[in-house]
Design a protein around this motif. Structure first.
Motif, mmCIF file in Angstrom:
data_model
loop_
_atom_site.group_PDB
_atom_site.id
_atom_site.type_symbol
_atom_site.label_atom_id
_atom_site.label_comp_id
_atom_site.label_asym_id
_atom_site.label_seq_id
_atom_site.Cartn_x
_atom_site.Cartn_y
_atom_site.Cartn_z
ATOM 1 N N SER A 24 0.745 -0.955 0.014
ATOM 2 C CA SER A 24 0.050 0.119 0.204
ATOM 3 C C SER A 24 1.059 1.304 0.138
ATOM 4 C CB SER A 24 -0.752 0.009 1.250
ATOM 5 O OG SER A 24 -1.669 1.269 1.228
ATOM 6 N N ALA A 25 1.826 1.303 0.852
ATOM 7 C CA ALA A 25 2.809 2.384 0.905
ATOM 8 C C ALA A 25 3.523 2.796 -0.504
ATOM 9 C CB ALA A 25 3.898 2.059 2.001
ATOM 10 N N THR A 26 4.065 1.503 -1.113
ATOM 11 C CA THR A 26 4.570 1.638 -2.241
ATOM 12 C C THR A 26 3.532 2.204 -3.362
ATOM 13 O OG1 THR A 26 5.743 -0.490 -1.798
ATOM 14 C CG2 THR A 26 5.668 0.354 -4.197
ATOM 15 N N ILE A 27 2.426 1.882 -3.320
ATOM 16 C CA ILE A 27 1.433 2.340 -4.375
ATOM 17 C C ILE A 27 1.142 3.812 -4.000
ATOM 18 C CG2 ILE A 27 -0.960 2.069 -5.500
ATOM 19 C CD1 ILE A 27 -0.823 -0.762 -4.540
ATOM 20 N N ILE A 28 1.110 4.273 -2.900
ATOM 21 C CA ILE A 28 0.922 5.555 -2.474
ATOM 22 C C ILE A 28 2.132 6.647 -3.001
ATOM 23 C CG2 ILE A 28 0.795 7.151 -0.556
ATOM 24 C CD1 ILE A 28 -0.485 4.959 0.944
ATOM 25 N N LEU A 35 -0.183 12.620 -8.508
ATOM 26 C CA LEU A 35 -1.560 13.069 -7.977
ATOM 27 C C LEU A 35 -1.318 13.834 -6.550
ATOM 28 C CD1 LEU A 35 -4.496 12.819 -9.054
ATOM 29 C CD2 LEU A 35 -4.673 10.876 -7.443
ATOM 30 N N PRO A 36 -2.155 14.733 -6.385
ATOM 31 C CA PRO A 36 -1.942 15.610 -4.908
ATOM 32 C C PRO A 36 -1.982 14.795 -3.913
ATOM 33 C CG PRO A 36 -3.183 16.803 -6.639
ATOM 34 C CD PRO A 36 -2.947 15.671 -7.415
ATOM 35 N N ASN A 37 -1.395 14.898 -2.590
ATOM 36 C CA ASN A 37 -1.683 14.207 -1.493
ATOM 37 C C ASN A 37 -3.098 14.268 -1.152
ATOM 38 O OD1 ASN A 37 -0.969 13.018 0.820
ATOM 39 N ND2 ASN A 37 -0.483 14.736 1.992
ATOM 40 N N PHE A 87 1.414 10.180 4.358
ATOM 41 C CA PHE A 87 1.430 10.066 2.718
ATOM 42 C C PHE A 87 2.409 11.130 2.174
ATOM 43 C CE2 PHE A 87 -3.131 8.103 1.827
ATOM 44 C CZ PHE A 87 -2.749 7.347 2.554
ATOM 45 N N TYR A 88 2.506 12.367 2.909
ATOM 46 C CA TYR A 88 3.433 13.334 2.370
ATOM 47 C C TYR A 88 4.851 12.851 2.535
ATOM 48 C CZ TYR A 88 6.090 17.576 2.516
ATOM 49 O OH TYR A 88 7.023 18.542 2.119
ATOM 50 N N ALA A 89 5.293 12.196 3.598
ATOM 51 C CA ALA A 89 6.428 11.508 4.068
ATOM 52 C C ALA A 89 6.838 10.833 2.909
ATOM 53 C CB ALA A 89 6.635 11.114 5.258
ATOM 54 N N LEU A 90 5.904 9.799 2.456
ATOM 55 C CA LEU A 90 6.091 8.709 1.577
ATOM 56 C C LEU A 90 6.569 9.250 0.119
ATOM 57 C CD1 LEU A 90 3.169 6.186 2.239
ATOM 58 C CD2 LEU A 90 5.540 5.758 2.690
#
Length: 289
Positions: A24-28, A35-37, A87-90
């Protein structure tokens, strides 16, 4: 089934859940490049609510009956803050580092629980907190080149820990589905606000990735729950740290990122601290007479 078999099954479910969360983190991270956060967070909540719909229909309107609306709002606020910041950090730091900093959540929870829920805090917990702090310090880079996004990732861990402690307080009277339902509703409402100035219509490929985020996150949550149903957290909780090697591998596979030496040492300290926390029994603080 023997106790050892339960632990093995529980560990397998936990490992599978952490792999799902790493996916999930990889796709994010992949979709955040285009795409915007704000849109990613919104669609994560939207598809999460869609997935919950069959359970909500089955439960009926009674699932919304609560005397703790203020705590549900508080939990949603903390949870959404954690989601936006993570999500921003990712999107801005290596995946492995993101998963390492996320692993500090179990180390932060006992201190918040001590302050808010009056749960006792023992010397091993304090020791774990010190080790975890040193580990985070190493990951943030003691040479002075700390990335702002790494601090945002740490803030997301604090927000997530606050959300988990709020859930613990809610769970005294609220069933899990009600807690999840209110978070889904409030989360969708909160995340829809920024869309007024950040909306960007996703492409077909982006929609597929957004659905993938919802699926992998939901599957991860289901597997995690099943893991803790088979064995106690003290026996299998340490396997939640497998998200770090999974995240590191996926980060190398997609972005050619590898953990720096200081991050490796920091990760070892965080995992050691987590093991201490899991082996320490936390009990409610006794009232003074």
């Amino acid at each position: 089934m023997t106790k050892s078999q339960n632990i093995i099954y529980g560990a397998c479910y936990i490992v599978a859940s952490e792999f799902s969360f790493a996916l999930s983190a990889t796709i994010i991270k992949l979709v955040s490049a285009s795409l915007p956060n704000e849109s990613i967070v919104f669609f994560r909540n939207l598809f999460g609510l869609v997935i919950l719909t069959p359970l909500l229909i089955k439960a009926g309107s009674k699932i919304l009956h609560t005397n703790c609306l203020h705590l549900h709002l508080l939990r949603s606020g903390f949870g959404m803050a954690a989601m936006y910041t993570f999500f921003y950090a990712l999107a801005h730091i290596p995946l492995g580092d993101s998963m390492l900093i996320k692993s500090t959540i179990p180390l932060i929870i006992p201190f918040i629980s001590w302050f808010w829920l009056q749960e006792s805090i023992t010397q091993p917990v304090i020791l774990a907190g010190v080790l975890g702090f040193i580990g985070v310090f190493l990951i943030l880079d003691p040479t002075g080149n700390t990335d702002w996004a790494s601090l945002v990732a740490l803030a997301s861990s604090v927000m997530a820990a606050l959300a988990f402690v709020t859930i613990r307080k809610l769970s005294a009277t609220e069933p899990p589905l009600r807690i999840v339902t209110y978070f889904a509703i409030f989360g969708l409402a909160i995340s829809s606000i920024p869309l007024a100035w950040t909306w960007q219509t996703p492409t077909i490929n982006q929609y597929f990735m957004l659905v993938g985020i919802g699926l992998t996150t939901t599957i991860g949550q289901l597997l995690l729950t099943r893991g803790y149903q088979n064995a106690p957290a003290s026996s299998v909780g340490i396997f939640t740290y497998t998200s770090v090697p999974f995240g590191t591998f996926l980060g190398w596979l997609f972005w050619d990122d590898l953990l720096k030496t200081n991050s490796l040492f920091g990760g070892v300290l965080i995992i050691l601290a987590g093991f201490i926390i899991l082996r320490t029994k936390v009990v409610p603080k006794q009232p003074k007479i």
